[in-house]
Write an enzyme that holds these catalytic residues in place. Structure first.
Site, PDB file in Angstrom:
ATOM      1  N   PRO A   2       2.622   2.580   8.854  1.00 39.13           N
ATOM      2  CA  PRO A   2       2.963   3.724   9.692  1.00 39.13           C
ATOM      3  C   PRO A   2       1.845   4.771   9.684  1.00 39.13           C
ATOM      4  O   PRO A   2       1.454   5.264   8.637  1.00 39.13           O
ATOM      5  CB  PRO A   2       4.232   4.287   9.044  1.00 39.13           C
ATOM      6  CG  PRO A   2       4.696   3.239   8.087  1.00 39.13           C
ATOM      7  CD  PRO A   2       3.487   2.478   7.688  1.00 39.13           C
ATOM      8  N   GLU A   3       1.333   5.072  10.880  1.00 41.58           N
ATOM      9  CA  GLU A   3       0.350   6.138  11.044  1.00 41.58           C
ATOM     10  C   GLU A   3       0.965   7.170  11.987  1.00 41.58           C
ATOM     11  O   GLU A   3       2.177   7.194  12.162  1.00 41.58           O
ATOM     12  CB  GLU A   3      -0.966   5.560  11.583  1.00 41.58           C
ATOM     13  CG  GLU A   3      -1.488   4.384  10.739  1.00 41.58           C
ATOM     14  CD  GLU A   3      -2.767   3.772  11.275  1.00 41.58           C
ATOM     15  OE1 GLU A   3      -3.510   4.467  11.970  1.00 41.58           O
ATOM     16  OE2 GLU A   3      -3.018   2.584  11.011  1.00 41.58           O
TER      17      GLU A   3
END
Length: 272
Positions: A2-3
DNA sequence: AACGCGCCCTGTCCGC
DNA sequence: TGCGGACAGGGCGCGT
């Protein structure tokens, strides 16, 4: 992994569903996802009411009406899922559960437990916020601002982009995608990025992040949104995870090189 | 002080 | 079929 786009997707989904929700109890199954030990995490949350859900860098930020904030860094495999979402059944590694007054609960699920949950009182937040760098989608993330930072660093530009104190929210996937778009090889020293390339890189970062948000993020392996669903950007990746496959621009085989223990993918022909 | 490295953790994959 | 080992990597603590 997750960014920024994945955190943004989760925050947008959770915001309308968590507003006004009151935390009544906290179940901590794995203490190792709690940052800031000694802040009384489990005791300090009950009674707080959610004002809204936002994002800072790649962190989901749950803001309470008393201006306290719960910062959730999803690490590699973290998920924030509401108990009434279809994907809740897939949460088999729940580390923390926030029980809500309306009977639902917010699950923090994390197989590898690289994620971190940190609670900040109103007066503590500005210092933490200041540790994070520019928001790449904000107006002050200009080519000049990026260039001012890159020219002072000798680390490979890919590593530079992973530094959350410089640009907040870019991780390995989007750093590599943005470098492809800008035609810059990940191994290039940051201070060797030209003025013109800094402009391309700034635009590449913004474009890829916006496109990924529009597609609800990238699910390479583990990422799921707040409903437990996969993101849609993975088919649109141009270099990440594409070692040996043809460059979408020129057909040359994509290369993989390990830089400080993390894979870097690039087109040896398009990126110099 | 900037930078690199090893560690944390566990599911998945590969080879025998 | 079962099992051991390599691998994945964001962030942090530490050494240089």
């Amino acid at each position: 992994m997750p960014e920024l786009p994945e955190a943004e997707t989760i925050a947008r989904d959770l915001h309308p569903r968590l507003q006004e929700a009151k935390v009544t109890a906290v179940d901590v199954h794995h203490e190792d996802v709690l940052g800031r030990p000694g802040t009384g995490f489990g005791d300090a949350l009950p009674g707080r009411v959610v004002a809204g859900v936002g994002r800072r860098g790649k962190n989901v930020v749950i803001a309470f009406q008393d201006e306290g904030r719960l910062l959730v860094n999803l690490g590699m495999t973290g998920r924030l899922v509401l108990s009434d979402a279809p994907g809740a059944a897939d949460c088999r590694h729940v580390a923390v559960r926030l029980l809500l007054q309306d009977g639902r609960s917010l699950l923090y699920d994390d197989v590898r437990r690289f994620g971190l949950l940190e609670l900040f009182e109103p007066e503590e937040w500005p210092a933490r916020d200041a540790e994070l760098g520019l928001e790449p989608l904000a107006d002050d993330f200009t080519a000049d601002a990026l260039r001012d930072m890159t020219r002072r660093s000798r680390t490979p530009i890919r590593n530079f982009l992973l530094d959350q104190s410089k640009v907040a929210g870019v991780g390995n996937i989007y750093a590599l995608e943005a470098l492809f778009r800008a035609g810059i090889r990940p191994t290039r020293r940051a201070n060797r990025v030209t003025r013109a390339e800094a402009t391309s890189l700034r635009n590449g970062i913004r474009d890829v992040l916006e496109e990924a948000i529009a597609n609800r993020g990238t699910t390479f392996s583990d990422y799921r949104d707040a409903a437990g669903e996969r993101g849609g950007f993975e088919p649109l990746l141009q270099v990440y995870g594409r070692e040996g496959r043809p460059c979408t621009r020129c057909g040359t085989a994509i290369k993989r090189k390990v830089l400080t223990n993390r894979s870097a993918f690039y087109c040896p022909s398009c990126q110099r």
